[in-house]
Design a protein around this motif. Structure first.
Motif, PDB file in Angstrom:
ATOM      1  N   THR A   4      46.104  35.240  42.267  1.00 34.67           N
ATOM      2  CA  THR A   4      46.925  34.329  43.060  1.00 34.67           C
ATOM      3  C   THR A   4      46.292  34.030  44.412  1.00 34.67           C
ATOM      4  O   THR A   4      46.472  32.946  44.946  1.00 34.67           O
ATOM      5  CB  THR A   4      48.327  34.921  43.313  1.00 34.67           C
ATOM      6  N   LYS A   5      45.549  35.006  44.912  1.00 33.84           N
ATOM      7  CA  LYS A   5      44.932  34.791  46.242  1.00 33.84           C
ATOM      8  C   LYS A   5      44.003  33.577  46.231  1.00 33.84           C
ATOM      9  O   LYS A   5      43.861  32.891  47.239  1.00 33.84           O
ATOM     10  CB  LYS A   5      44.171  36.036  46.679  1.00 33.84           C
ATOM     11  N   PHE A   7      44.528  30.878  44.652  1.00 37.20           N
ATOM     12  CA  PHE A   7      45.327  29.657  44.790  1.00 37.20           C
ATOM     13  C   PHE A   7      45.694  29.376  46.242  1.00 37.20           C
ATOM     14  O   PHE A   7      45.793  28.224  46.652  1.00 37.20           O
ATOM     15  CB  PHE A   7      46.592  29.753  43.922  1.00 37.20           C
ATOM     16  N   TYR A   8      45.886  30.456  47.019  1.00 37.27           N
ATOM     17  CA  TYR A   8      46.165  30.238  48.444  1.00 37.27           C
ATOM     18  C   TYR A   8      44.964  29.610  49.135  1.00 37.27           C
ATOM     19  O   TYR A   8      45.110  28.745  49.991  1.00 37.27           O
ATOM     20  CB  TYR A   8      46.544  31.556  49.131  1.00 37.27           C
ATOM     21  N   VAL A  45      52.759  28.931  43.291  1.00 39.72           N
ATOM     22  CA  VAL A  45      52.046  30.170  43.002  1.00 39.72           C
ATOM     23  C   VAL A  45      52.849  31.380  43.485  1.00 39.72           C
ATOM     24  O   VAL A  45      52.974  32.382  42.777  1.00 39.72           O
ATOM     25  CB  VAL A  45      50.653  30.148  43.672  1.00 39.72           C
ATOM     26  N   THR A  46      53.435  31.258  44.661  1.00 34.01           N
ATOM     27  CA  THR A  46      54.225  32.371  45.197  1.00 34.01           C
ATOM     28  C   THR A  46      55.430  32.653  44.308  1.00 34.01           C
ATOM     29  O   THR A  46      55.738  33.800  43.997  1.00 34.01           O
ATOM     30  CB  THR A  46      54.703  32.042  46.623  1.00 34.01           C
ATOM     31  N   ALA A  49      53.991  34.170  40.935  1.00 37.06           N
ATOM     32  CA  ALA A  49      53.246  35.430  40.971  1.00 37.06           C
ATOM     33  C   ALA A  49      54.113  36.638  41.333  1.00 37.06           C
ATOM     34  O   ALA A  49      53.877  37.740  40.855  1.00 37.06           O
ATOM     35  CB  ALA A  49      52.084  35.310  41.933  1.00 37.06           C
TER      36      ALA A  49
END
Lengths: 461, 90
Positions: A4-5, A7-8, A45-46, A49
């Motif tokens: 996920t990181k 995607f940030y 994403v948040t 995830a």
């Protein structure tokens, strides 16, 4: 989680591309859309995830926020844009502070606190809360809820310094005193809220663009600090971008007034000062007041006209009327340009947005360096609700508070026509010797009414 | 290690921001401010997370944070679009 990181970071890349496209009006709108897609990615994403989130609560919060935010966005008038940006800075800072506070309550006392975590929480809460209260004061000033003039009292600087010292002390104590942590945390919240108020109230009037830019920067720094708390690169990069943007604008605004940031924050210029008006006040000025009919004849004989808009134009909502006059003059084969001073209005770029709203093509909007050489060959400079940015005292009068400020050289035009409601001085509280110049003509009245009359008289010629 | 890593990211991002934003012309400075307002709404990511991990007080603080950040995101992007739509050539 590691996944996920990425995607940030992707979201941050979208923000950077979006800001890059703001370098030209043609691509800017797409840039804004790209940035909003970046935000969508970060949110989705948040939500995906972090399983077992409190989805119901999040949905409620987002719906409330979306309704409030879009109502603001749809209903705000272009003249009210400074207030809107001010209050949004506040919400941004507030959100960052709240996230850091939530993190404090969840981690502290569970053996998870490290010095790094506590210091970043302190920083985030401090900057975020200060931005929150400071922005609401700025909003109140711009909206007219509280006096737009600087509010000053004896010992103000000492008080601010004491609050700042207490604030830093409490932050340090919070990090180093596990037993008393909760008390110091609350002290940090209260003191930073207080400091936000006390550093904004002495600033007012024409200095508001600096304050808004600075608070804009703080809201970014608060978001970055929250990124440190959460160890989230998305927040850190985005916060750094916004922080840099606000600082650059702050710098441009300070340069536009030839003042240091410290002078803007502590100087309280804008307050009507006795005796600060220099020679101009002492001399009796010979003011020529014309009717719109007489002014129309001067326009009729002119080939090149430069319009200089100021805050007065925004107050009178006269941007459309100005454009109609300009259209008519252009239809008669005359050249019409607009001179935009960096600190005209109450926020960076304020005049440009107003004139864009009135369908003035952006190529006609010229900044200070571009337009100043043009005044030599200009027949009529029409000054609408601007004052300090055209005051020649800035060039020669060392006793003037605006001495050294770059100004628009309207006095080099063959004729200067100045529209003002009354002879009251501008926001810096200083008289303007330009009003008494031989080539200056005053046309008194509300800008919108005056322009409407002028257009009528032009058509009757 | 974490600390060094994120400081590295922060410092580099400031340089990127500086490069990109100095190229924004003065005529677009108001949309720049409202657009960067929207971007600082990225705090919404933290707000969403804190509704879960924050305990009871944290949950409520998180809810208010979600509201604030969503105002920024929606209001910021929408008003920026509204303004940019108006910038036209002749």
């Amino acid at each position: 989680m590691e996944f996920t990181k990425l995607f940030y970071v992707l979201a941050a890349v979208f923000f950077i591309i979006g800001l890059k496209k703001l370098s030209h009006p043609k691509t800017a709108r797409n840039g804004n859309i790209i940035a909003s897609v970046g935000m969508l990615i970060a949110i989705v994403v948040t939500l995906v995830a972090f399983d077992v989130l409190n989805y119901k609560l999040i949905a409620i919060g987002m719906i409330i926020g979306a309704i409030i935010g879009s109502t603001f966005a749809i209903r705000v008038k272009m003249t009210g844009m400074p207030q809107m940006v001010a209050i949004f800075n506040g919400f941004g800072g507030g959100a960052s502070a709240l996230v850091a506070a939530a993190e404090f309550y969840s981690k502290v006392g569970h053996g998870e606190q490290t010095t790094f975590l506590l210091s970043t929480i302190a920083l985030s809460v401090l900057v975020g809360t200060l931005t929150f209260t400071g922005s609401f004061i700025a909003f109140g000033k711009l909206q007219g809820f509280i006096s737009g003039q600087p509010i000053v009292f004896k010992g103000q600087k000492v008080l601010n310094a004491l609050i700042a010292i207490a604030l830093i002390t409490c932050s340090v104590m919070m990090v180093n005193n596990p037993d008393q942590m909760m008390t110091y945390f609350l002290a940090v919240v209260i003191l930073s809220a207080l400091l936000g108020i006390t550093i904004v109230i002495p600033i007012g009037g024409a200095d508001m663009p600096v304050v808004i830019s600075l608070l804009n920067s703080y809201s970014g720094i608060a978001a970055a600090a929250t990124g440190f708390v959460l160890l989230n690169n998305g927040l850190i990069i985005s916060g750094a971008l916004v922080g840099a943007s606000g600082l650059i604008l702050t710098n441009i605004m300070c340069k536009g007034m030839n003042r240091s940031l410290a002078n803007v924050i502590f100087g309280a210029v804008g307050l009507t000062q006795e005796g600060a008006s220099g020679d101009a006040a002492g001399k009796q000025m010979n003011i020529k007041s014309y009717s719109t009919e007489e002014a129309a004849m001067i326009f009729d004989a002119a080939d090149k006209i430069i319009i200089v808009p100021g805050y007065g134009l925004a107050v009178a909502q006269a941007q459309h009327a100005a454009r109609e006059v300009a259209d008519y003059l252009e239809s008669k084969g005359k050249t019409v340009l607009y001179a935009i001073h960096p600190v005209a209005g109450r926020m960076p770029g304020h005049m440009n947005v107003l004139l864009a709203e009135a369908n003035v093509p952006y190529e006609h909007l010229k900044d200070l360096d571009e337009i100043n050489p043009e005044f030599d060959t200009c027949d009529v400079a029409l000054v609408l609700g601007a004052n300090d940015v055209v005051n020649p005292a800035a060039r020669h009068d060392k006793s003037s508070p605006i001495y050294g400020m770059p100004i628009l050289d309207v006095d080099k035009s063959r004729t200067v026509i100045i529209n003002k409601r009354t002879m009251n001085p501008g926001f810096a509280g200083i008289q303007n010797e330009l009003f008494g110049f031989d080539n200056t003509i005053m046309v008194f009245g509300d800008a919108k009414q005056m322009l409407t009359d002028l257009l009528k008289d032009l058509k009757e010629l | 290690m974490d600390m060094i890593n994120i400081l590295t990211v922060f410092i580099l991002a400031i340089f990127v921001g500086n490069e990109v934003i100095t190229k924004v012309p003065p005529t677009l400075h108001t949309p720049l401010m409202s657009g960067s307002n929207a971007i600082s709404g990225i705090a919404i990511v933290g707000a969403i997370i804190s509704t879960k991990v924050g305990g009871e007080i944290g949950t409520w603080l998180g809810l208010v944070a979600v509201i604030f950040a969503t105002i920024n995101v929606f209001g910021g992007f929408m008003v920026t679009d509204r303004m940019l739509k108006m910038f036209k050539r002749k």
